[in-house]
Design a protein around this motif. Structure first.
Motif, PDB file in Angstrom:
ATOM      1  N   VAL A 191      85.176 -15.996 -32.513  1.00  0.00           N
ATOM      2  CA  VAL A 191      86.268 -15.545 -31.651  1.00  0.00           C
ATOM      3  C   VAL A 191      87.521 -16.393 -31.861  1.00  0.00           C
ATOM      4  O   VAL A 191      87.449 -17.605 -32.065  1.00  0.00           O
ATOM      5  CB  VAL A 191      85.869 -15.576 -30.162  1.00  0.00           C
ATOM      6  N   SER A 192      88.672 -15.734 -31.795  1.00  0.00           N
ATOM      7  CA  SER A 192      89.956 -16.423 -31.807  1.00  0.00           C
ATOM      8  C   SER A 192      90.232 -16.962 -30.406  1.00  0.00           C
ATOM      9  O   SER A 192      89.539 -16.605 -29.445  1.00  0.00           O
ATOM     10  CB  SER A 192      91.057 -15.443 -32.216  1.00  0.00           C
ATOM     11  N   PRO A 193      91.247 -17.821 -30.240  1.00  0.00           N
ATOM     12  CA  PRO A 193      91.563 -18.334 -28.891  1.00  0.00           C
ATOM     13  C   PRO A 193      91.818 -17.234 -27.870  1.00  0.00           C
ATOM     14  O   PRO A 193      91.376 -17.320 -26.723  1.00  0.00           O
ATOM     15  CB  PRO A 193      92.809 -19.185 -29.128  1.00  0.00           C
ATOM     16  N   LEU A 194      92.534 -16.176 -28.266  1.00  0.00           N
ATOM     17  CA  LEU A 194      92.814 -15.086 -27.335  1.00  0.00           C
ATOM     18  C   LEU A 194      91.529 -14.406 -26.897  1.00  0.00           C
ATOM     19  O   LEU A 194      91.308 -14.160 -25.702  1.00  0.00           O
ATOM     20  CB  LEU A 194      93.759 -14.072 -27.974  1.00  0.00           C
ATOM     21  N   ALA A 195      90.653 -14.104 -27.845  1.00  0.00           N
ATOM     22  CA  ALA A 195      89.380 -13.459 -27.518  1.00  0.00           C
ATOM     23  C   ALA A 195      88.508 -14.372 -26.669  1.00  0.00           C
ATOM     24  O   ALA A 195      87.842 -13.929 -25.733  1.00  0.00           O
ATOM     25  CB  ALA A 195      88.644 -13.072 -28.801  1.00  0.00           C
ATOM     26  N   ALA A 196      88.514 -15.663 -26.984  1.00  0.00           N
ATOM     27  CA  ALA A 196      87.694 -16.618 -26.235  1.00  0.00           C
ATOM     28  C   ALA A 196      88.122 -16.704 -24.781  1.00  0.00           C
ATOM     29  O   ALA A 196      87.286 -16.833 -23.876  1.00  0.00           O
ATOM     30  CB  ALA A 196      87.766 -17.993 -26.894  1.00  0.00           C
ATOM     31  N   ASN A 197      89.424 -16.635 -24.548  1.00  0.00           N
ATOM     32  CA  ASN A 197      89.943 -16.805 -23.189  1.00  0.00           C
ATOM     33  C   ASN A 197      90.020 -15.519 -22.382  1.00  0.00           C
ATOM     34  O   ASN A 197      89.916 -15.556 -21.154  1.00  0.00           O
ATOM     35  CB  ASN A 197      91.340 -17.434 -23.256  1.00  0.00           C
ATOM     36  N   ARG A 198      90.190 -14.373 -23.048  1.00  0.00           N
ATOM     37  CA  ARG A 198      90.454 -13.156 -22.287  1.00  0.00           C
ATOM     38  C   ARG A 198      89.378 -12.080 -22.420  1.00  0.00           C
ATOM     39  O   ARG A 198      89.317 -11.179 -21.596  1.00  0.00           O
ATOM     40  CB  ARG A 198      91.801 -12.547 -22.724  1.00  0.00           C
ATOM     41  N   LEU A 199      88.534 -12.139 -23.452  1.00  0.00           N
ATOM     42  CA  LEU A 199      87.623 -11.026 -23.705  1.00  0.00           C
ATOM     43  C   LEU A 199      86.135 -11.358 -23.654  1.00  0.00           C
ATOM     44  O   LEU A 199      85.341 -10.555 -23.167  1.00  0.00           O
ATOM     45  CB  LEU A 199      87.928 -10.413 -25.089  1.00  0.00           C
ATOM     46  N   ILE A 200      85.758 -12.500 -24.160  1.00  0.00           N
ATOM     47  CA  ILE A 200      84.339 -12.718 -24.444  1.00  0.00           C
ATOM     48  C   ILE A 200      83.483 -12.781 -23.171  1.00  0.00           C
ATOM     49  O   ILE A 200      82.360 -12.260 -23.142  1.00  0.00           O
ATOM     50  CB  ILE A 200      84.135 -13.982 -25.319  1.00  0.00           C
ATOM     51  N   ALA A 201      83.978 -13.373 -22.110  1.00  0.00           N
ATOM     52  CA  ALA A 201      83.174 -13.492 -20.890  1.00  0.00           C
ATOM     53  C   ALA A 201      82.833 -12.122 -20.317  1.00  0.00           C
ATOM     54  O   ALA A 201      81.673 -11.840 -19.975  1.00  0.00           O
ATOM     55  CB  ALA A 201      83.906 -14.339 -19.853  1.00  0.00           C
ATOM     56  N   GLY A 202      83.844 -11.258 -20.207  1.00  0.00           N
ATOM     57  CA  GLY A 202      83.598  -9.919 -19.682  1.00  0.00           C
ATOM     58  C   GLY A 202      82.710  -9.090 -20.598  1.00  0.00           C
ATOM     59  O   GLY A 202      81.871  -8.322 -20.127  1.00  0.00           O
ATOM     60  N   ALA A 203      82.908  -9.242 -21.918  1.00  0.00           N
ATOM     61  CA  ALA A 203      82.087  -8.492 -22.869  1.00  0.00           C
ATOM     62  C   ALA A 203      80.624  -8.906 -22.770  1.00  0.00           C
ATOM     63  O   ALA A 203      79.720  -8.061 -22.811  1.00  0.00           O
ATOM     64  CB  ALA A 203      82.608  -8.700 -24.290  1.00  0.00           C
ATOM     65  N   ILE A 204      80.383 -10.205 -22.634  1.00  0.00           N
ATOM     66  CA  ILE A 204      79.008 -10.695 -22.503  1.00  0.00           C
ATOM     67  C   ILE A 204      78.367 -10.154 -21.231  1.00  0.00           C
ATOM     68  O   ILE A 204      77.194  -9.747 -21.214  1.00  0.00           O
ATOM     69  CB  ILE A 204      78.979 -12.238 -22.496  1.00  0.00           C
ATOM     70  N   LYS A 205      79.114 -10.134 -20.154  1.00  0.00           N
ATOM     71  CA  LYS A 205      78.585  -9.622 -18.886  1.00  0.00           C
ATOM     72  C   LYS A 205      78.163  -8.163 -19.028  1.00  0.00           C
ATOM     73  O   LYS A 205      77.087  -7.758 -18.564  1.00  0.00           O
ATOM     74  CB  LYS A 205      79.635  -9.776 -17.792  1.00  0.00           C
ATOM     75  N   ARG A 206      78.988  -7.356 -19.686  1.00  0.00           N
ATOM     76  CA  ARG A 206      78.650  -5.951 -19.919  1.00  0.00           C
ATOM     77  C   ARG A 206      77.419  -5.833 -20.828  1.00  0.00           C
ATOM     78  O   ARG A 206      76.512  -5.041 -20.571  1.00  0.00           O
ATOM     79  CB  ARG A 206      79.830  -5.232 -20.581  1.00  0.00           C
ATOM     80  N   PHE A 207      77.421  -6.627 -21.893  1.00  0.00           N
ATOM     81  CA  PHE A 207      76.362  -6.522 -22.898  1.00  0.00           C
ATOM     82  C   PHE A 207      74.992  -6.878 -22.329  1.00  0.00           C
ATOM     83  O   PHE A 207      73.980  -6.234 -22.635  1.00  0.00           O
ATOM     84  CB  PHE A 207      76.699  -7.433 -24.081  1.00  0.00           C
ATOM     85  N   ARG A 208      74.934  -7.904 -21.506  1.00  0.00           N
ATOM     86  CA  ARG A 208      73.649  -8.371 -20.994  1.00  0.00           C
ATOM     87  C   ARG A 208      72.985  -7.374 -20.046  1.00  0.00           C
ATOM     88  O   ARG A 208      71.778  -7.446 -19.821  1.00  0.00           O
ATOM     89  CB  ARG A 208      73.818  -9.735 -20.319  1.00  0.00           C
ATOM     90  N   LYS A 209      73.741  -6.462 -19.516  1.00  0.00           N
ATOM     91  CA  LYS A 209      73.136  -5.413 -18.695  1.00  0.00           C
ATOM     92  C   LYS A 209      72.277  -4.484 -19.548  1.00  0.00           C
ATOM     93  O   LYS A 209      71.305  -3.904 -19.057  1.00  0.00           O
ATOM     94  CB  LYS A 209      74.228  -4.609 -17.980  1.00  0.00           C
ATOM     95  N   ARG A 210      72.641  -4.343 -20.809  1.00  0.00           N
ATOM     96  CA  ARG A 210      71.909  -3.453 -21.720  1.00  0.00           C
ATOM     97  C   ARG A 210      70.907  -4.199 -22.582  1.00  0.00           C
ATOM     98  O   ARG A 210      69.815  -3.717 -22.838  1.00  0.00           O
ATOM     99  CB  ARG A 210      72.930  -2.719 -22.612  1.00  0.00           C
ATOM    100  N   PHE A 211      71.255  -5.405 -23.043  1.00  0.00           N
ATOM    101  CA  PHE A 211      70.384  -6.182 -23.926  1.00  0.00           C
ATOM    102  C   PHE A 211      70.251  -7.622 -23.410  1.00  0.00           C
ATOM    103  O   PHE A 211      70.769  -8.563 -24.010  1.00  0.00           O
ATOM    104  CB  PHE A 211      70.946  -6.201 -25.359  1.00  0.00           C
ATOM    105  N   PRO A 212      69.552  -7.803 -22.308  1.00  0.00           N
ATOM    106  CA  PRO A 212      69.463  -9.142 -21.718  1.00  0.00           C
ATOM    107  C   PRO A 212      68.671 -10.145 -22.554  1.00  0.00           C
ATOM    108  O   PRO A 212      68.823 -11.356 -22.358  1.00  0.00           O
ATOM    109  CB  PRO A 212      68.763  -8.880 -20.369  1.00  0.00           C
ATOM    110  N   LYS A 213      67.845  -9.667 -23.488  1.00  0.00           N
ATOM    111  CA  LYS A 213      67.008 -10.573 -24.280  1.00  0.00           C
ATOM    112  C   LYS A 213      67.614 -10.943 -25.628  1.00  0.00           C
ATOM    113  O   LYS A 213      67.062 -11.788 -26.335  1.00  0.00           O
ATOM    114  CB  LYS A 213      65.631  -9.945 -24.505  1.00  0.00           C
ATOM    115  N   VAL A 214      68.720 -10.334 -25.995  1.00  0.00           N
ATOM    116  CA  VAL A 214      69.360 -10.647 -27.273  1.00  0.00           C
ATOM    117  C   VAL A 214      70.190 -11.924 -27.137  1.00  0.00           C
ATOM    118  O   VAL A 214      71.015 -12.045 -26.226  1.00  0.00           O
ATOM    119  CB  VAL A 214      70.254  -9.486 -27.751  1.00  0.00           C
ATOM    120  N   HIS A 215      69.952 -12.872 -28.044  1.00  0.00           N
ATOM    121  CA  HIS A 215      70.699 -14.126 -28.027  1.00  0.00           C
ATOM    122  C   HIS A 215      72.050 -13.920 -28.704  1.00  0.00           C
ATOM    123  O   HIS A 215      72.130 -13.375 -29.809  1.00  0.00           O
ATOM    124  CB  HIS A 215      69.932 -15.219 -28.765  1.00  0.00           C
ATOM    125  N   VAL A 216      73.117 -14.358 -28.053  1.00  0.00           N
ATOM    126  CA  VAL A 216      74.463 -14.250 -28.610  1.00  0.00           C
ATOM    127  C   VAL A 216      74.982 -15.656 -28.907  1.00  0.00           C
ATOM    128  O   VAL A 216      75.104 -16.484 -28.006  1.00  0.00           O
ATOM    129  CB  VAL A 216      75.423 -13.525 -27.650  1.00  0.00           C
TER     130      VAL A 216
END
Length: 303
Positions: free
Chosen positions: A98-123
């Motif tokens: 991730v770039s600084p922009l993605a790290a600060n503005r996107l990744i947290a929300g994306a992970i939250k969405r993703f874990r609802k569907r694939f909680p066992k996948v390591h990111v």
């Protein structure tokens, strides 16, 4: 033909630094690992390792072989993950740069969405910057990059999904001698630093060359955005910076964004993946989650 067990063995030797250590990691006898190495070298017709004071190191041919072996092993892992995810087991691993922009503005929300569907996948998330971030995607070491999209020859072998366009600002310290400048030409002789490595220098210099200016050379580079901001704060340093991060940055640091006219060409932020490697179900879902998060966070910024 080289067998998968040979690939596993030589990669283990490379990681461990010696045949003895590799045999312990693999739970195999040292003679068995040595035999597998000799078989691999005989099959390929070259020496993969040579003796070193503390074990073994790869030869020049060996480094090329190990690189290919790592790609093969990564693809075998992805194939198994594909099968497991299709069966509904939902396990596996995704590696993201991730770039600084993605790290600060996107990744947290994306992970939250993703874990609802694939909680066992390591990111696994790491920071990185173009153009160096794209090579590991082509090689299969990294699954995707969220950051400035590749340009020119860097696009080869990659698939790009646009997310958002961010203005590019020039920042300096609040008390900097450059704080009132509005013309990029005035800043050519300034003391520039840059987020990332020296490989990103053309990305900085193109802002100047596109206006017929002699480009500056950034004498200080850093992959840590916090260290960059600490150096810019209360100094005469100059640095390009993603405009979509400015609001929160200006609230926390003694930094000023210059009102450059005409504005610097904006940067396009995208999801970049390998074009010749089919994504696993989990990776497809993760990319969808990033796109959804970008649409939510940057509603007014997406053209």
């Amino acid at each position: 033909m080289l067998k998968l067990q040979h690939i596993e063995m030589i990669l283990a030797i490379d990681r461990a630094g010696s045949i003895r250590a590799a045999s312990k990691q693999l739970g195999r006898t040292q003679p068995a690992v040595t035999k597998a190495l000799r078989q691999a070298e005989a099959e390929l017709g070259v020496a993969i390792f040579q003796r070193a004071p503390s074990g073994v190191v790869a030869t020049e041919d060996g480094r090329a072989i190990l690189h290919r072996a790592g790609v093969i092993q990564a693809e075998m892992r992805r194939m198994q993950e594909e099968i497991d995810q299709r069966r509904g087991e939902g396990t596996g691993r995704i590696t993201v740069t991730v770039s600084p922009l993605a790290a600060n503005r996107l990744i947290a929300g994306a992970i939250k969405r993703f874990r609802k569907r694939f909680p066992k996948v390591h990111v696994q998330i790491t920071g990185g910057h173009e153009p160096m971030a794209f090579g590991p995607v082509r090689d299969g070491v990294v699954d995707l990059v969220i950051g400035p999209e590749p340009q020119g020859k860097d696009v080869a072998g990659l698939s790009v999904a646009f997310l958002v366009e961010t203005p590019v600002s020039v920042i300096t310290g609040e008390s900097s001698r450059w704080r009132s400048c509005t013309d990029l030409a005035q800043l050519v002789e300034g003391d520039w630093l840059m987020i990332g490595t020296q490989a990103r220098l053309p990305y900085l210099q193109r802002h100047f060359t596109s206006r017929g200016l002699n480009p500056p050379v950034a004498r200080v580079t850093s992959e840590s955005i916090s260290s960059v901001l600490a150096m810019v704060q209360d100094s005469d340093f100059l640095c390009t910076y993603p405009g979509l991060l400015l609001e929160q940055t200006l609230a926390q640091w003694r930094i000023r964004a210059l009102d450059i006219r005409p504005p610097i060409r904006p940067a396009r932020i995208a999801i970049t993946t390998a074009s010749d490697r089919p994504p696993t179900p989990a990776l497809r879902c993760f990319c969808d989650c990033v796109s959804q998060e970008a649409a939510n966070v940057f509603q007014g910024a997406i053209p």
